[in-house]
Design a protein around this motif. Structure first.
Motif: not given
Length: 329
Positions: A160-161, A184-187, A192-199, A209-214
């Protein structure tokens, strides 16, 4: 004229009527009909055309309730607007397909016909552009589709970017380490990912490294194979950044680009990469553009009115600018 509808269960009638009968009062007000119930028997009276519309609306809402939807003002107004547009049959299919189950056990599915079309295009195409105003679920549903593909082992990675436009992509002047700078920009993507997968699961996959937010700048020079990649807030990319991002796509990957062309934060001398892509890529096979509008807003009903008001103002400004240009010529 009077017609009767027999609901399958009393629970569906309670859901349909809402707190203090607010849902049916809205239908009555909009269509000038009278709706009463005795147990699961619902009686609708009024002028024939209005009664027919009310019957269609009640049946559609009961069908939604039977699929586990909570009926509120937003659902009532949406159903009535679609019946007015002649989309009654399509409403029957709405909400049948569950994309994924979030960490609280809640099924995630399309709430509008526009969202349903968006998700279908994501399934069928390698690159999809979801364009529309705030509240239409562009990013949320794209993340849900990514999580579904990841869980089904259709991809091995989620990326996700988004462009950190406010910080000019450099982020240098912000305090803290790099993660603190980009937070602040990626929150919204983290949330959204935390809600879907559980934090807990989300952070474990982040560490692996199988999920990347950058930030978007981190995509330069890479080839992204076997990944589900989402570019959010794409209206704030430049044409060069958009080209750079799209050409990162590798084998067995899917890309979803989301953005709102009415909310561009770039300097006036910079052309939006999203607007540029609309022109350049619109006829390429495997790339689809899906446009959502105020009817697809799934936040507070006031958000729909706000979006509509801004769209009207934007249209007025564009017309005024066009007239001014013509007068100068």
């Amino acid at each position: 004229m009077e017609r009767h509808i027999e609901a399958d269960k009393m629970e569906l009638v309670i859901n349909l009527f809402g707190s203090f009968d607010e849902n049916v009062r809205l239908i009555e007000k909009e269509l000038d009909v009278a709706i009463i119930n005795r147990g699961s028997d619902i009686k609708i009276g009024g002028e024939p055309e209005s009664v027919d519309k009310a019957v269609s609306a009640v049946n559609a809402l009961l069908s939604m309730a039977s699929r586990g939807e909570n009926i509120g003002e937003q659902e009532v107004r949406y159903v009535m607007s679609q019946i007015d547009s002649g989309n009654e049959e399509e409403l029957e299919e709405l909400g049948k397909d569950v994309i994924c189950i979030n960490s609280r056990g809640v099924p995630i599915k399309a709430k509008t016909l526009g969202q349903k079309s968006y998700l279908t295009k994501i399934k069928e195409n390698s690159i999809v552009f979801g364009i529309g105003p705030a509240g239409t679920g562009k990013t949320y549903l794209a993340v849900a589709a990514a999580v579904n593909a990841f869980k089904n082992k259709e991809v091995s990675k989620i990326i996700l970017t988004r462009p950190a436009i406010e910080a000019g992509e450099s982020l240098g002047f912000l305090p803290g380490d790099m993660q603190e700078k980009v937070d602040p920009y990626l929150r919204p993507l983290f949330d959204a990912l935390g809600e879907m997968l559980g934090y807990e699961s989300f952070h474990k996959n982040l560490e692996r490294g199988v999920i990347e937010v950058a930030p978007l700048a981190y995509m330069r020079g890479r080839t992204l194979d076997d990944a589900f990649i989402i570019l959010d807030e794409a209206q704030n990319t430049t044409a060069e950044q958009m080209k750079m991002f799209l050409t990162r796509m590798g084998f067995s990957s899917h890309i979803v680009v989301t953005g709102d062309v009415t909310h561009i934060d770039l300097p006036r001398d910079k052309k939006s990469g999203l607007r540029d892509a609309e022109i350049i890529l619109k006829n390429i096979e495997g790339i689809e553009f899906v446009y959502l509008d105020e009817r697809d807003v799934v936040r507070h009903p006031l958000v729909q009115k706000i979006v509509k008001a801004y769209e009207r103002k934007t249209l007025e400004r564009e017309r005024a600018a066009k007239r001014s240009k013509q007068n100068k010529e």
